[in-house]
Design a protein around this motif. Structure first.
Motif, PDB file in Angstrom:
ATOM      1  N   LEU A 189       0.861  -1.178   0.000  1.00 14.15           N
ATOM      2  CA  LEU A 189       0.000   0.000   0.000  1.00 14.15           C
ATOM      3  C   LEU A 189       0.899   1.231   0.000  1.00 14.15           C
ATOM      4  N   VAL A 190       0.652   2.179  -0.915  1.00 12.91           N
ATOM      5  CA  VAL A 190       1.518   3.352  -1.057  1.00 12.91           C
ATOM      6  C   VAL A 190       0.710   4.617  -0.825  1.00 12.91           C
ATOM      7  N   ASP A 191       1.208   5.459   0.082  1.00 13.99           N
ATOM      8  CA  ASP A 191       0.574   6.748   0.339  1.00 13.99           C
ATOM      9  C   ASP A 191       1.655   7.793   0.557  1.00 13.99           C
ATOM     10  N   ASP A 192       1.282   9.062   0.462  1.00 15.68           N
ATOM     11  CA  ASP A 192       2.276  10.106   0.712  1.00 15.68           C
ATOM     12  C   ASP A 192       2.582  10.218   2.194  1.00 15.68           C
ATOM     13  N   GLU A 193       1.557  10.095   3.042  1.00 15.93           N
ATOM     14  CA  GLU A 193       1.781  10.147   4.485  1.00 15.93           C
ATOM     15  C   GLU A 193       0.726   9.299   5.177  1.00 15.93           C
ATOM     16  N   VAL A 194       1.058   8.810   6.348  1.00 13.24           N
ATOM     17  CA  VAL A 194       0.092   8.095   7.178  1.00 13.24           C
ATOM     18  C   VAL A 194      -0.045   8.889   8.464  1.00 13.24           C
ATOM     19  N   THR A 195      -1.289   9.165   8.844  1.00 10.31           N
ATOM     20  CA  THR A 195      -1.542   9.961  10.046  1.00 10.31           C
ATOM     21  C   THR A 195      -2.215   9.097  11.103  1.00 10.31           C
ATOM     22  N   SER A 196      -3.510   8.868  10.964  1.00  8.63           N
ATOM     23  CA  SER A 196      -4.187   8.002  11.936  1.00  8.63           C
ATOM     24  C   SER A 196      -4.052   6.532  11.584  1.00  8.63           C
ATOM     25  N   GLY A 197      -3.899   6.215  10.293  1.00  8.31           N
ATOM     26  CA  GLY A 197      -3.863   4.824   9.848  1.00  8.31           C
ATOM     27  C   GLY A 197      -5.228   4.215   9.637  1.00  8.31           C
ATOM     28  N   ARG A 198      -6.298   4.964   9.911  1.00 10.49           N
ATOM     29  CA  ARG A 198      -7.639   4.378   9.790  1.00 10.49           C
ATOM     30  C   ARG A 198      -8.011   4.044   8.355  1.00 10.49           C
ATOM     31  N   MET A 199      -7.598   4.891   7.397  1.00 10.52           N
ATOM     32  CA  MET A 199      -7.907   4.591   6.007  1.00 10.52           C
ATOM     33  C   MET A 199      -7.264   3.276   5.583  1.00 10.52           C
ATOM     34  N   VAL A 200      -6.004   3.084   5.975  1.00  8.35           N
ATOM     35  CA  VAL A 200      -5.316   1.835   5.646  1.00  8.35           C
ATOM     36  C   VAL A 200      -6.039   0.654   6.272  1.00  8.35           C
ATOM     37  N   ALA A 201      -6.413   0.785   7.538  1.00 12.07           N
ATOM     38  CA  ALA A 201      -7.131  -0.297   8.218  1.00 12.07           C
ATOM     39  C   ALA A 201      -8.455  -0.585   7.527  1.00 12.07           C
ATOM     40  N   ASN A 202      -9.133   0.471   7.061  1.00  9.99           N
ATOM     41  CA  ASN A 202     -10.407   0.273   6.366  1.00  9.99           C
ATOM     42  C   ASN A 202     -10.225  -0.526   5.079  1.00  9.99           C
ATOM     43  N   ALA A 233       0.658   2.538  15.495  1.00  6.75           N
ATOM     44  CA  ALA A 233      -0.807   2.514  15.504  1.00  6.75           C
ATOM     45  C   ALA A 233      -1.387   1.675  14.368  1.00  6.75           C
ATOM     46  N   VAL A 234      -0.917   1.896  13.137  1.00  6.58           N
ATOM     47  CA  VAL A 234      -1.514   1.190  12.005  1.00  6.58           C
ATOM     48  C   VAL A 234      -1.198  -0.301  12.059  1.00  6.58           C
ATOM     49  N   ALA A 235       0.019  -0.667  12.488  1.00  9.97           N
ATOM     50  CA  ALA A 235       0.368  -2.082  12.605  1.00  9.97           C
ATOM     51  C   ALA A 235      -0.471  -2.762  13.682  1.00  9.97           C
ATOM     52  N   GLU A 236      -0.729  -2.050  14.770  1.00  9.29           N
ATOM     53  CA  GLU A 236      -1.541  -2.626  15.841  1.00  9.29           C
ATOM     54  C   GLU A 236      -2.996  -2.789  15.409  1.00  9.29           C
ATOM     55  N   MET A 237      -3.506  -1.837  14.627  1.00  8.14           N
ATOM     56  CA  MET A 237      -4.863  -1.986  14.102  1.00  8.14           C
ATOM     57  C   MET A 237      -4.964  -3.215  13.202  1.00  8.14           C
ATOM     58  N   ALA A 238      -3.949  -3.423  12.378  1.00  9.85           N
ATOM     59  CA  ALA A 238      -3.950  -4.605  11.515  1.00  9.85           C
ATOM     60  C   ALA A 238      -3.837  -5.875  12.343  1.00  9.85           C
ATOM     61  N   ALA A 239      -2.961  -5.876  13.352  1.00 12.08           N
ATOM     62  CA  ALA A 239      -2.782  -7.059  14.188  1.00 12.08           C
ATOM     63  C   ALA A 239      -4.067  -7.421  14.922  1.00 12.08           C
ATOM     64  N   SER A 240      -4.877  -6.416  15.275  1.00  9.93           N
ATOM     65  CA  SER A 240      -6.143  -6.706  15.954  1.00  9.93           C
ATOM     66  C   SER A 240      -7.106  -7.460  15.053  1.00  9.93           C
ATOM     67  N   ARG A 241      -6.842  -7.428  13.746  1.00  6.45           N
ATOM     68  CA  ARG A 241      -7.642  -8.192  12.777  1.00  6.45           C
ATOM     69  C   ARG A 241      -6.867  -9.417  12.282  1.00  6.45           C
ATOM     70  N   VAL A 269      -3.885  -9.585  10.999  1.00  9.31           N
ATOM     71  CA  VAL A 269      -3.236  -9.291   9.722  1.00  9.31           C
ATOM     72  C   VAL A 269      -1.828  -8.783  10.007  1.00  9.31           C
ATOM     73  N   GLN A 270      -0.848  -9.306   9.261  1.00 11.35           N
ATOM     74  CA  GLN A 270       0.526  -8.838   9.395  1.00 11.35           C
ATOM     75  C   GLN A 270       0.749  -7.644   8.484  1.00 11.35           C
ATOM     76  N   LEU A 271       1.103  -6.498   9.064  1.00 12.32           N
ATOM     77  CA  LEU A 271       1.356  -5.287   8.293  1.00 12.32           C
ATOM     78  C   LEU A 271       2.618  -4.619   8.807  1.00 12.32           C
ATOM     79  N   ARG A 272       3.507  -4.281   7.892  1.00 11.00           N
ATOM     80  CA  ARG A 272       4.744  -3.585   8.226  1.00 11.00           C
ATOM     81  C   ARG A 272       4.671  -2.179   7.633  1.00 11.00           C
ATOM     82  N   LEU A 273       5.295  -1.235   8.311  1.00 11.67           N
ATOM     83  CA  LEU A 273       5.328   0.146   7.848  1.00 11.67           C
ATOM     84  C   LEU A 273       6.749   0.519   7.432  1.00 11.67           C
ATOM     85  N   VAL A 274       6.866   1.091   6.232  1.00 12.16           N
ATOM     86  CA  VAL A 274       8.143   1.603   5.732  1.00 12.16           C
ATOM     87  C   VAL A 274       7.933   3.073   5.396  1.00 12.16           C
TER      88      VAL A 274
END
Length: 404
Positions: free
Chosen positions: A157-170, A198-206, A208-213
């Protein structure tokens, strides 16, 4: 000025927003902080290498995408088999990252869109999700092939910036059912989450393995008083909108699209689109011979193609000063001050009469080359009337059909 963060001093001296750079990258030396016209979020991080809000040499956009792709490659154990970009700010970045990752082997790419779904693709193929903080919250992935979003092992997933991470989780929530066991990586230029995990923890709660770069880590804090202070800035600070222009002839350059609309999914290689970009650059130069200051303006989701056109133009004429940027949906305040990152704006109507904007118009350019989106609609006449210099507009034609 704040050490390592470029032009934010003007904004933070007037609005109660705190900014700290925790980790920087050489491709992001001049990040700025603008002010939004958005009740959900007052700040706008302005990142020049996006070639969105600030016209930049095409090499800057290519370099940022290559650096992000390199960071992803170094962090990934499982090969990536799908790249997903987010509309509309990161649509170009996602394609350029996909090309950097692809090499000579094709890489599948799709980006979200706010353009209503049409056929193709079939509506049953679309995936809807929301960007909660946005002024235009609804996104869709609209693959032309029903199985394009399923059976993947590793989605980037590619974005310019991640703030809350909710869009990614959605979005991840919508994709996991069709991709059991899939890994996700979120790659962004700027990590601005209040909590780094935050975003990795939201994914883990579902489960799902998600890494942030990310190339940079920025902490932004906004006080309750900031919204009222932004209103004061908007009322009292000077503006310098581009002047009205006399009527001018518009030159049209017919060209085949370098690829199908990325919002419907496609495969790209490292050199995809480059031959088409060379042909468009040559045709535009022939339409406006002698121009030495060239601005290539992409319409909304269209930014990767203008970057390639700009790079080809520079190769054809290294002495020319070529910059690229694109229109945007993001309403923001402009201030006529060199220390503020959004100096001027052109506003005009877009699809469905929704407002669109062009920031930091280079009024000294000799030639503006307008690159429309893939839908084939001609650019808005009100926009064309306000652009500087001579005007050349690319007109997309169907492959193999010649000039219209």
């Amino acid at each position: 000025m704040i050490e390592g963060l470029g032009a934010v001093g003007w904004t933070v001296s007037r609005v109660d927003i705190g900014v700290r750079m925790r980790r920087a990258h050489p491709t992001l030396p001049d990040i700025g902080l603008g002010l939004r016209e958005n009740p959900r979020r007052v700040q706008l991080i302005v990142t020049p290498p996006l070639a969105k809000h600030v016209p930049v040499p095409p090499a800057r956009a290519l370099s940022a995408a290559a650096s992000l792709a390199s960071a992803v490659r170094d962090d990934s154990c499982v090969p990536i088999d799908l790249v997903v970009g987010f509309a509309e700010t990161a649509t170009g970045l996602a394609i350029l990252v996909a090309q950097s990752l692809a090499g000579s082997d094709p890489m599948d790419i799709i980006h979200s869109t706010r353009v209503p779904c049409v056929s193709p693709p079939a509506p049953s193929c679309a995936v809807s999700f929301t960007e909660d903080h946005s002024h235009a919250a609804d996104h869709e992935l609209q693959p032309a092939q029903a199985g394009f979003l399923t059976g993947r092992r590793h989605i980037l997933l590619v974005d310019d910036e991640v703030t809350s991470g909710r869009m990614v989780a959605n979005l991840v929530r919508e994709l996991v059912s069709g991709n059991p066991g899939c890994q996700f990586t979120l790659a962004c230029l700027i990590d601005a989450q209040p909590h780094p995990q935050a975003v990795a923890e939201m994914a883990a709660s579902r489960d799902v393995q998600l890494r942030l770069v990310a190339l940079a880590r920025v902490e932004v804090t906004v006080a309750e008083s900031a919204r009222d202070q932004v209103a004061v800035v908007a009322e009292t600070m000077p503006r310098a909108d581009p002047p009205s222009r006399p009527p001018r002839a518009i030159a049209w350059v017919d060209a085949e699209p370098p690829w199908s609309p990325p919002r419907h999914g496609l495969s790209v290689t490292a050199d995809a689109g480059r031959q088409a970009a060379v042909q468009i650059a040559m045709a535009a130069r022939n339409a406006a011979p002698g121009a030495q200051r060239i601005w290539i303006l992409g319409i909304e989701e269209q930014i990767a193609v203008p970057v390639h056109i700009g790079a080809a133009w520079h190769e054809l004429d290294p002495s020319a000063r070529v910059t690229v940027s694109s229109t945007t949906r993001s309403p923001a305040h402009v201030v006529d001050d060199a220390a503020y990152p959004l100096r001027t704006v052109i506003g005009y109507g877009g699809r469905g009469s929704a407002a669109r904007f062009v920031y930091n118009v280079p009024m000294d350019c000799h030639l503006t080359v307008v690159v429309p989106d893939h839908d084939g609609d001609d650019p808005d006449p009100h926009l064309l009337a306000q652009l500087p210099g001579e005007i050349v507009v690319v007109r997309w034609i169907e492959q193999g059909h010649g000039a219209a």
